[in-house]
Design a protein around this motif. Structure first.
Motif, short mmCIF file in Angstrom:
data_model
loop_
_atom_site.label_atom_id
_atom_site.label_comp_id
_atom_site.label_asym_id
_atom_site.label_seq_id
_atom_site.Cartn_x
_atom_site.Cartn_y
_atom_site.Cartn_z
N TYR A 32 7.98 6.38 107.31
CA TYR A 32 7.93 7.83 107.15
C TYR A 32 8.97 8.30 106.14
CZ TYR A 32 8.45 12.79 108.38
OH TYR A 32 8.56 14.16 108.34
N LEU A 33 10.16 7.73 106.22
CA LEU A 33 11.25 8.13 105.33
C LEU A 33 11.07 7.58 103.92
CD1 LEU A 33 14.30 7.65 107.72
CD2 LEU A 33 13.18 9.79 107.10
N ASP A 36 5.83 9.90 101.11
CA ASP A 36 4.96 10.92 101.69
C ASP A 36 3.75 10.25 102.33
OD1 ASP A 36 6.67 12.90 100.79
OD2 ASP A 36 5.65 13.08 98.86
N GLU A 57 14.00 12.41 115.76
CA GLU A 57 14.29 13.85 115.77
C GLU A 57 15.11 14.33 114.58
OE1 GLU A 57 15.96 15.05 119.47
OE2 GLU A 57 14.08 14.78 120.59
N PHE A 59 15.09 13.42 111.64
CA PHE A 59 14.35 13.30 110.39
C PHE A 59 13.07 14.13 110.37
CE2 PHE A 59 16.31 9.10 111.36
CZ PHE A 59 17.30 9.14 110.41
N ALA A 60 12.76 14.76 111.48
CA ALA A 60 11.51 15.51 111.58
C ALA A 60 11.48 16.64 110.56
CB ALA A 60 11.33 16.06 112.99
N GLN A 61 10.37 16.74 109.85
CA GLN A 61 10.20 17.78 108.83
C GLN A 61 8.79 18.36 108.94
OE1 GLN A 61 11.10 16.27 104.89
NE2 GLN A 61 12.49 14.74 105.73
N GLU A 62 8.69 19.67 108.68
CA GLU A 62 7.39 20.31 108.62
C GLU A 62 6.88 20.23 107.19
OE1 GLU A 62 5.46 21.54 110.90
OE2 GLU A 62 6.80 21.19 112.60
N GLN A 63 6.05 19.21 106.91
CA GLN A 63 5.51 19.03 105.57
C GLN A 63 4.03 18.71 105.64
OE1 GLN A 63 7.65 16.44 102.94
NE2 GLN A 63 9.65 16.94 103.80
N GLU A 64 3.28 19.24 104.70
CA GLU A 64 1.84 18.99 104.69
C GLU A 64 1.50 17.58 104.23
OE1 GLU A 64 -0.15 21.88 102.37
OE2 GLU A 64 0.43 23.59 103.63
N LYS A 66 3.14 14.73 104.76
CA LYS A 66 3.56 13.61 105.59
C LYS A 66 3.52 14.01 107.05
CE LYS A 66 7.78 12.22 104.96
NZ LYS A 66 8.92 11.73 104.18
#
Length: 235
Positions: A32-33, A36, A57, A59-64, A66
């Protein structure tokens, strides 16, 4: 502690990646890191998945472009449609599964044609040393059920329409650590030498000093505890 080399694996933006037997999340999180991608981790252990979720937690991101997901699943009955994933990782898992060839069939089923598969298992000769010194190492619940011969293992995968394209060895510095644990299995919790070696490995993992990273790269062909194989599914 990553085993997979993502450059060899060909990880690309937009990939849907499955980490089969993700454990506490080292590869599903690192995938994930890395880019994308949509990273999915499955495991039989609720506790391991809970640990993975906690580690993810920060590293959690709100991205379309990924996404990250976890699920309890059996390697012999994956809850995914045929040809779902662009990449599949199965690292240090198949030696634990009685029907490991059934797991390979499921991997083939859920991987898209032309998709890449990375499999890593304990390398035969360092593993044989561990088995020689300790029955408990492999006979305990959840332990290793077999020692894979690399050639036979590769052949079993290739028979399923996978084309081998790369390999390397990994974690040479960990082989002596496990040998020591097996030699002193009954007293390993109090053994000073094992404790010191563990501190050394933690330092190497956290600080990644040039000296130890270079030393391990040089020793991997000889002492690498894992063999890592890369395949592409036929089109």
């Amino acid at each position: 502690m990553k085993t997979v080399n993502y450059k060899k694996f060909g990880l690309q933006a937009g990939d849907i990646v499955l980490d089969l037997g993700c454990g506490e999340g080292r590869h599903v999180i690192s995938a994930y890191l890395e880019g994308d991608v949509h990273a999915v981790g499955v495991d039989l252990s609720h506790q391991d998945l809970k640990t993975t979720a906690e580690r993810f937690e920060p590293f959690a991101q709100e991205q379309e472009d990924k996404a990250f997901g976890l699920s309890v699943a059996n390697a012999l009955q994956l809850p995914f449609a045929d040809n779902t994933f662009d990449k599949v990782i199965c690292s240090e898992v198949l030696e634990h599964i009685p029907d490991w060839e059934g797991a390979l069939d499921e991997i083939r089923r859920v991987l898209k044609p032309g998709g890449n598969f990375c499999a890593s298992v304990p390398r035969a000769w360092p593993e044989k040393v561990c088995w020689h010194f300790s029955d408990e190492y492999h006979a305990m619940e959840g332990g290793h059920l077999r020692i894979f011969d690399e050639g036979e293992f590769r052949c079993a995968i290739e028979l399923r329409d996978f084309h081998f394209y790369a390999k390397h060895w990994a974690h040479a510095l960990h082989s002596p650590f496990w040998w020591l644990k097996c030699i002193f299995w009954k007293t390993q919790e109090s053994n000073r030498l094992i404790k010191l070696y563990h501190r050394f490995l933690v330092w190497d993992l956290m600080d990644k000093p040039w000296l130890t990273r270079t030393l391990e790269r040089c020793l991997n062909p000889l002492l690498g505890k894992s063999v890592v194989l890369y395949f592409r599914k036929g089109v």
